[in-house]
Design a protein around this motif. Structure first.
Motif, PDB file in Angstrom:
ATOM      1  N   GLY A  41       8.385  -0.631  -8.568  1.00  0.00           N
ATOM      2  CA  GLY A  41       9.418  -1.656  -8.414  1.00  0.00           C
ATOM      3  C   GLY A  41       9.256  -2.416  -7.113  1.00  0.00           C
ATOM      4  N   LEU A  42       9.033  -1.709  -6.016  1.00  0.00           N
ATOM      5  CA  LEU A  42       8.828  -2.358  -4.726  1.00  0.00           C
ATOM      6  C   LEU A  42       7.579  -3.225  -4.744  1.00  0.00           C
ATOM      7  CD1 LEU A  42       9.350  -2.772  -1.688  1.00  0.00           C
ATOM      8  CD2 LEU A  42       8.065  -0.664  -1.276  1.00  0.00           C
ATOM      9  N   VAL A  43       6.502  -2.681  -5.303  1.00  0.00           N
ATOM     10  CA  VAL A  43       5.246  -3.431  -5.345  1.00  0.00           C
ATOM     11  C   VAL A  43       5.421  -4.713  -6.141  1.00  0.00           C
ATOM     12  CG1 VAL A  43       2.863  -3.407  -6.170  1.00  0.00           C
ATOM     13  CG2 VAL A  43       3.815  -1.378  -5.044  1.00  0.00           C
ATOM     14  N   ARG A  44       6.070  -4.648  -7.291  1.00  0.00           N
ATOM     15  CA  ARG A  44       6.273  -5.841  -8.107  1.00  0.00           C
ATOM     16  C   ARG A  44       7.106  -6.882  -7.370  1.00  0.00           C
ATOM     17  NH1 ARG A  44       4.859  -5.266 -13.427  1.00  0.00           N
ATOM     18  NH2 ARG A  44       4.425  -3.127 -14.135  1.00  0.00           N
ATOM     19  N   GLN A  45       8.140  -6.440  -6.663  1.00  0.00           N
ATOM     20  CA  GLN A  45       8.987  -7.376  -5.924  1.00  0.00           C
ATOM     21  C   GLN A  45       8.204  -8.074  -4.815  1.00  0.00           C
ATOM     22  OE1 GLN A  45      12.438  -5.283  -4.553  1.00  0.00           O
ATOM     23  NE2 GLN A  45      13.046  -4.633  -6.606  1.00  0.00           N
ATOM     24  N   LEU A  46       7.371  -7.305  -4.108  1.00  0.00           N
ATOM     25  CA  LEU A  46       6.575  -7.897  -3.034  1.00  0.00           C
ATOM     26  C   LEU A  46       5.562  -8.901  -3.578  1.00  0.00           C
ATOM     27  CD1 LEU A  46       5.991  -4.697  -0.895  1.00  0.00           C
ATOM     28  CD2 LEU A  46       7.262  -6.718  -0.160  1.00  0.00           C
ATOM     29  N   LEU A  47       4.909  -8.554  -4.677  1.00  0.00           N
ATOM     30  CA  LEU A  47       3.938  -9.468  -5.280  1.00  0.00           C
ATOM     31  C   LEU A  47       4.618 -10.732  -5.773  1.00  0.00           C
ATOM     32  CD1 LEU A  47       1.705  -6.981  -7.324  1.00  0.00           C
ATOM     33  CD2 LEU A  47       1.228  -7.983  -5.092  1.00  0.00           C
ATOM     34  N   LEU A  94       0.823  -1.200   0.000  1.00  0.00           N
ATOM     35  CA  LEU A  94       0.000   0.000   0.000  1.00  0.00           C
ATOM     36  C   LEU A  94       0.864   1.259   0.000  1.00  0.00           C
ATOM     37  CD1 LEU A  94      -2.837  -1.003   2.502  1.00  0.00           C
ATOM     38  CD2 LEU A  94      -2.961  -0.907   0.010  1.00  0.00           C
ATOM     39  N   ALA A  95       1.973   1.215   0.750  1.00  0.00           N
ATOM     40  CA  ALA A  95       2.872   2.369   0.782  1.00  0.00           C
ATOM     41  C   ALA A  95       3.507   2.586  -0.585  1.00  0.00           C
ATOM     42  CB  ALA A  95       3.946   2.165   1.847  1.00  0.00           C
ATOM     43  N   GLY A  96       3.945   1.495  -1.219  1.00  0.00           N
ATOM     44  CA  GLY A  96       4.536   1.607  -2.546  1.00  0.00           C
ATOM     45  C   GLY A  96       3.522   2.022  -3.593  1.00  0.00           C
ATOM     46  N   TRP A  97       2.282   1.561  -3.431  1.00  0.00           N
ATOM     47  CA  TRP A  97       1.223   1.890  -4.380  1.00  0.00           C
ATOM     48  C   TRP A  97       0.913   3.388  -4.344  1.00  0.00           C
ATOM     49  CZ3 TRP A  97      -0.902  -1.994  -7.414  1.00  0.00           C
ATOM     50  CH2 TRP A  97      -1.997  -1.628  -8.207  1.00  0.00           C
ATOM     51  N   SER A  98       0.775   3.916  -3.130  1.00  0.00           N
ATOM     52  CA  SER A  98       0.444   5.337  -3.006  1.00  0.00           C
ATOM     53  C   SER A  98       1.620   6.212  -3.410  1.00  0.00           C
ATOM     54  CB  SER A  98       0.025   5.654  -1.565  1.00  0.00           C
ATOM     55  OG  SER A  98       1.099   5.378  -0.671  1.00  0.00           O
ATOM     56  N   GLY A  99       2.869   5.673  -3.284  1.00  0.00           N
ATOM     57  CA  GLY A  99       4.045   6.446  -3.659  1.00  0.00           C
ATOM     58  C   GLY A  99       4.513   6.186  -5.073  1.00  0.00           C
ATOM     59  N   ALA A 100       3.722   5.429  -5.809  1.00  0.00           N
ATOM     60  CA  ALA A 100       4.056   5.106  -7.208  1.00  0.00           C
ATOM     61  C   ALA A 100       5.380   4.367  -7.327  1.00  0.00           C
ATOM     62  CB  ALA A 100       4.064   6.370  -8.062  1.00  0.00           C
ATOM     63  N   ASP A 101       5.729   3.599  -6.277  1.00  0.00           N
ATOM     64  CA  ASP A 101       6.974   2.823  -6.309  1.00  0.00           C
ATOM     65  C   ASP A 101       6.643   1.443  -6.864  1.00  0.00           C
ATOM     66  OD1 ASP A 101       9.363   1.605  -5.934  1.00  0.00           O
ATOM     67  OD2 ASP A 101       9.604   2.163  -3.834  1.00  0.00           O
TER      68      ASP A 101
END
Length: 360
Positions: free
Chosen positions: A78-84, A69-76
């Motif tokens: 790369g982090l979101v993809r790695q976590l998924l 959620l933090a990466g999503w709201s911050g448009a990060d």
């Protein structure tokens, strides 16, 4: 602004789940009324709530969801993809491990046959108390499974031994056991799984106190009273050994006034939990705690003590109704052990509810 009810409707999360995620700091309302405490959400939070619901359905831990959620709201991205991707790898590894274990189990089953249902070699006929059989069927009917992948649970077990007919039903997440007296049977133990439509037809026949005769002849069952009869084929499946399933660790017993307790459950706080009988989707959960003095309360918070258990609220209400008494006994063992709901006048009629995993 969206109310919490509107947010629940549009996001796919229950109201209790939204309250929980607020407390966990995952989805904090945009504004909380200082007087009423009512939660209101901004329009931009709808996307986050739907994302949260999807991640929970995928089984992602809350710690990882917080980062997504933090990466999503911050448009990060790369982090979101790695976590998924990391979560997907864990799921795939878990599935591979499960497939390996199930393959071993199937091999063991092929080497070992242990049927649990005793097939009668001759026709068995016995007299049954109509009121007792009617009460027994009423006490267990709610627990019959409707899962087409588990046909052996799609009926009611008639377990005849000595001068007792035990009636049992389970859908894995709840179990109900009751008993009726019989006469005229002095042979070996006999078991037959009565399909639920036939069990319902039998129950409809038990409208008065007239003598009733139950016959088990091969794969055919018949119930007769006067000049009326219902008959049909029993299920060609083995029923689980329910006697093993009802062995519970010692626990604390609490007497409850059923009407008052039912009202407390219906109006009390609920938590979000995962209902395994519906594919792991959220369900309303009642968290019950028994105090040292035997008082049972429906609570909202859960701590580390051993005096509580979380159960599917709908299942609990069904079990209370099936108990058909103004006073029942709740038996608590541990948060991970089934909750037992027993009658006060006999040990032979009770229900078990499996604990529900709370969303956290």
């Amino acid at each position: 602004m969206r109310s919490i009810g509107e947010m629940a409707r549009d996001s796919g999360l229950s109201v209790s789940a939204l309250r929980f995620y607020d407390g966990a700091g995952l989805l904090v309302p945009a504004w909380v009324d200082p007087v009423s405490g009512y939660r209101w959400y901004g329009t931009e939070q709808l996307e986050e709530s739907r994302l949260l619901a999807r991640l929970r359905r995928a089984g992602m831990p809350l710690a990882d969801i917080r980062l997504v959620l933090a990466g999503w709201s911050g448009a990060d991205s790369g982090l979101v993809r790695q976590l998924l991707q990391a979560h997907l790898r864990r799921l795939e590894q878990g599935l591979a491990d499960a497939r390996s274990e199930f393959s071993t189990l199937r091999a063991l089953l092929e080497l070992r046959e242990n049927p649990m249902t005793v097939l009668p070699t001759a026709a068995v006929g016995l007299a049954v108390s109509a009121p007792e059989l009617a009460a027994a069927l009423d006490a267990v009917r709610f627990a019959v499974s409707t899962d087409p992948e588990l046909p052996m649970l799609g009926g009611v077990l008639f377990d005849i031994e000595g001068e007792a007919l035990r009636v049992v039903a389970t859908d894995r997440y709840r179990m109900a056991v009751a008993q009726a007296g019989v006469t005229g049977h002095d042979g070996p133990r006999v078991q037959a799984v009565v399909p639920s439509p036939l069990a319902d037809a039998m129950r409809a026949l038990l409208s008065d106190d007239a003598p009733v005769r139950l016959t088990v002849d091969g794969d055919r069952l018949a119930l007769e009273t006067g000049d009326r009869q219902v008959a049909g084929q029993r299920l060609d499946h083995d029923f689980p050994d329910y006697r093993r399933l009802v062995r519970l660790p010692a626990g604390q017993r609490a007497f409850i006034d059923v009407p008052a307790f039912r009202k407390a459950v219906e109006t009390g706080p609920v938590r979000a939990g995962e209902s395994p009988d519906q594919g792991g989707v959220s369900c309303d959960v009642s968290v019950l705690r028994v105090a040292a003095d035997g008082v049972v309360t429906v609570c909202e918070d859960v701590d580390d003590d051993q005096g509580h258990v979380a159960v599917n609220r709908e299942f609990l209400l069904h079990a209370l109704a099936a108990g058909a008494r103004d006073q029942l006994i709740l038996e608590f063992a541990a948060p991970t052990a089934p909750l037992a709901i027993r009658r006060t006048d006999t040990e032979d009629a009770f229900s078990l509810l499996m604990p529900v995993r709370l969303e956290n």
